[in-house]
Design a protein around this motif. Structure first.
Motif, PDB file in Angstrom:
ATOM      1  N   SER A  77       0.935  -0.764  -0.194  1.00  0.00           N
ATOM      2  CA  SER A  77       0.054  -0.281  -0.094  1.00  0.00           C
ATOM      3  C   SER A  77       0.672   1.211   0.078  1.00  0.00           C
ATOM      4  O   SER A  77       0.098   1.991   0.027  1.00  0.00           O
ATOM      5  N   ASN A 106       3.804   4.123  -3.702  1.00  0.00           N
ATOM      6  CA  ASN A 106       3.037   5.037  -4.674  1.00  0.00           C
ATOM      7  C   ASN A 106       4.642   5.805  -5.533  1.00  0.00           C
ATOM      8  O   ASN A 106       4.908   4.900  -5.652  1.00  0.00           O
ATOM      9  N   TYR A 130      -4.322   6.681  -5.081  1.00  0.00           N
ATOM     10  CA  TYR A 130      -3.933   5.236  -5.430  1.00  0.00           C
ATOM     11  C   TYR A 130      -4.102   4.055  -4.392  1.00  0.00           C
ATOM     12  O   TYR A 130      -3.740   4.700  -3.077  1.00  0.00           O
ATOM     13  N   LEU A 131      -3.892   2.987  -4.622  1.00  0.00           N
ATOM     14  CA  LEU A 131      -3.848   1.552  -3.358  1.00  0.00           C
ATOM     15  C   LEU A 131      -5.001   1.586  -2.376  1.00  0.00           C
ATOM     16  O   LEU A 131      -5.674   2.648  -2.042  1.00  0.00           O
ATOM     17  N   SER A 132      -4.779   0.775  -0.772  1.00  0.00           N
ATOM     18  CA  SER A 132      -5.545   0.776  -0.444  1.00  0.00           C
ATOM     19  C   SER A 132      -5.410   1.998   1.037  1.00  0.00           C
ATOM     20  O   SER A 132      -6.435   2.778   1.499  1.00  0.00           O
TER      21      SER A 132
END
Length: 698
Positions: free
Chosen positions: A244, A247, A459-461
């Motif tokens: 997570s 980025n 973006y992502l969790s």
């Protein structure tokens, strides 16, 4: 966001899957093992090897070249005014004067204390980096990280190359020597995270390359610096951001690793690092630059930063005559096409999401990156198509970066939007819609751009750099913002600013029951995410329709649905906001309209037909907004509120200025709809006639 440090960790754990939890447990166990004193790096301990390594570095054998004397002299002859600006920036550094973000200028101590923040007079402890908790420190870690990225070193190297003044080289090496002495590997805030090591390596290596024929770069100094760079590269791979956290940090770590391997190919692990970094960067480029060219982080500033990190590696590969992975280059090209479409009529870039003003490589004197500067760099590389009439030599603010990184001759000028009317655009993966008026839509030749956010939170969790701005929009007239995104404001320096500027209430969208459409759990953490659905985009007629589920979590659920009409054949827009309440309960709703600084708003009516007039500081009318609803509408204008921190605009991190926030508030039982019609004022209209404008769109 109560619960302190333990509460934050608990919320962070909830965003992780089993694989990430296992990985983090293993990493924590590794970090708990004390580092062995004097642990060897695996580099040779042979003076002859180091003599040859330095000689090869000076000759630039088997490696690409970005900074060298011949190119510097050619650039100085082509654009002396721009070179003078770089030399002036280097002179300020030599005198110890620095300024980061929107913070005040400061003067550093001599010699520099790399652990001291003079803004807060805070000394960051010289302890193992893994023991530092930057989130709870009484100073802004962003400031001290910016200092320790050493991104001023390329300025000093360039100034030395073009002026021959040895004081610039002496300052650069004095900074490097003191930095290495004060920052043993793994100790202090500068080593808090592999990302910092990766970004720092790019600037140090490029500056060293520019200084490589200085007599001050002897074998012992070269060895000390390379040993630190080797350790940093190892950290970039071993401690890279995954799961997570993968980025832009992961891109920075991999870019630093690749740069180290490419510019120091004699390192024993260089070939392996290079292969790993390029392969991983190619995968990340496809993940973090979406198929439509939008950035996966839902943040325009971070899209620029990520693309420039990728471009550093692409440029080094190209300059070294190596094969450039097509997928990596295509990602940068489609990102550039998307960003160019946003500002195609010389318009300001919308400030969706976070922006920390990060530079991948700071060669030019600009205080912070901009989309036009980034496009100039891409044009120099050949990643975006400049207009046919672009001058061969220019003095744009980013020319040094573009000319040096692109290694082009002649020197390119600043990026200029292509001639001809710009088109509307829909990025379906990133979820951004750009609606433009057609040429001739206004008798006076005026034009407009409307952007609508129908994308995910981030973006992502953890969606770290997204804002709670589902279905938010911006509106510009003749390249000047009327309705804007309020910007980032702060990361660590002003926590209340950060909360406010990420909130739904600060954006041009709808807040229900004074709640955010997505829920914050920390400065870079979200635990519930508004999902946008039912998206319909008609670029021909200028219509966007969508809904989001962010308020379905309320005890009495609400779905927000928005319809935006910005017909291309006339100026103005109509926005219909519908709140669907299946349970029929009572809710309050606020439709917010953040105006650009320099504009004021005066309520003109209330009740079921409310409105405001928007004026410039001199009283010149700009636009009107009229709202109709099936219930009474209250109108208020918030400006520079010190308690809620609403009514502010931020164009720089850690800085803000007063701005008017128009709010239309209703309270209703069950379903309710509000329609807001924005009309541009007639040119040269008197304030009392501001409402006398053509029929609204739609």
């Amino acid at each position: 966001m109560a619960g302190g440090r333990l509460g934050w960790y608990a919320r962070r754990l909830r965003t992780m899957g089993p694989a990430e939890l296992a990985w983090r447990v293993r990493r924590a166990a590794q970090d708990a093992v004390p580092a062995r004193p004097g642990r060897r790096s695996g580099l040779p301990d042979d003076d002859a090897w180091w003599d040859e390594a330095l000689a090869a570095f000076r000759r630039a054998d088997d490696r690409p070249v970005l900074l060298d004397r011949e190119r510097a002299e050619a650039i100085a002859a082509a654009a002396p005014a721009s070179v003078a600006a770089v030399v002036a920036a280097a002179e300020r550094v030599r005198e110890g004067r620095v300024q980061y973000f929107g913070y005040p200028k400061v003067r550093l101590a001599d010699p520099v204390d790399w652990h001291h923040d003079p803004l807060r007079d805070h000394h960051w402890p010289r302890v193992a980096a893994r023991r530092l908790d930057h989130r709870t420190a009484p100073a802004d870690p962003k400031w001290i990280w910016e200092l320790n990225r050493l991104q001023h070193l390329p300025w000093l190297a360039q100034a030395w190359l073009v002026t021959g003044c040895d004081e610039f080289a002496e300052t650069a090496f004095a900074h490097l020597d003191s930095w290495v002495e004060q920052n043993p590997v793994g100790v202090g805030v500068a080593w808090r995270g592999a990302f910092e090591a990766g970004v720092r390596a790019i600037s140090v290596l490029v500056a060293l390359q520019g200084l490589r024929d200085s007599p001050l770069l002897d074998r012992d100094r070269f060895r000390r610096l390379v040993e630190v760079l080797d350790a940093g590269a190892e950290a970039c791979w071993r401690e890279r951001s995954l799961h997570s956290s993968a980025n832009n940090h992961l891109v920075g770590e991999l870019a630093g690793l690749a740069t180290t391997a490419l510019l120091l190919p004699e390192l024993p692990r260089a070939a392996r690092w290079r292969a790993r970094a390029v392969e991983a960067l190619t995968l990340e480029a496809d993940r973090q630059v979406l198929p439509d060219g939008a950035g996966a982080e839902q943040a325009v500033g971070y899209q620029v930063f990520t693309a420039e990190l990728l471009l550093v590696v692409l440029t080094l590969l190209r300059a070294g005559g190596d094969d450039v992975p097509r997928a990596l280059e295509h990602a940068v090209r489609r990102s550039g096409d998307f960003l160019a479409a946003l500002v195609a009529d010389d318009e300001p870039a919308p400030r969706y999401g976070d922006d920390d003003e990060g530079f991948a490589l700071r060669l030019g004197p600009a205080s912070h990156p901009t989309v036009p500067d980034h496009l100039a760099l891409l044009a120099a590389y050949g990643a975006v198509q400049p207009p046919a009439d672009l001058p061969a030599v220019g003095v744009g603010p980013h020319w040094v970066h573009a000319a040096t990184a692109g290694a082009l001759d002649p020197v390119p000028g600043p990026w200029v939007p292509p001639a001809g009317p710009a088109a509307s655009r829909h990025a379906p993966y990133g979820g951004l819609v750009v609606l433009r008026s057609r040429e001739g839509a206004d008798a006076d030749g005026r034009r407009q751009r409307v952007t609508v956010d129908v994308g995910p939170l981030g973006y992502l969790s953890i969606a770290a750099h997204g804002h709670a701005d589902a279905l938010a929009l911006t509106w510009t007239l003749d390249g000047e913002e009327v309705v804007e995104d309020p910007g980032t404001a702060s990361y660590y320096g002003h926590p209340a600013w950060r909360t406010a500027h990420r909130s739904t209430a600060a954006h041009a969208t709808v807040a229900v029951d004074d709640e955010d459409s997505s829920q914050m759990a920390g400065p870079f953490l979200w635990t519930t995410y508004a999902a946008v659905t039912d998206v319909r985009v008609d670029l021909v007629d200028g219509i966007v329709e969508a809904a989001h589920d962010g308020y379905l979590r309320l005890p009495d659920p609400v779905r927000h649905r928005r319809r935006v009409v910005a017909a291309p054949d006339r100026l103005g827009l109509e926005v219909r906001d519908s709140l669907e309440v299946p349970g029929g309960g009572s809710h309050s709703a606020v439709v917010s309209w953040p105006l650009a600084p320099g504009l004021s708003a005066q309520p003109t009516a209330a009740g079921t037909s409310a409105g405001v007039s928007v004026l410039r500081a001199d009283g010149t009318p700009v636009a009107t907004a009229a709202v109709t609803a099936d219930v009474d509408v209250d109108v208020d204008v918030v400006r520079a509120d010190p308690d809620t921190h609403l009514g502010w605009s931020s164009s720089r991190l850690e800085a803000r200025e007063p701005a008017s926030l128009v709010r239309f508030r209703v309270r209703a039982e069950g379903h309710v709809s509000l329609t807001t019609v924005w009309r541009p004022a007639r040119q040269n209209a008197c304030p009392e006639n501001v409402q006398d404008s053509p029929n609204p769109p739609g």
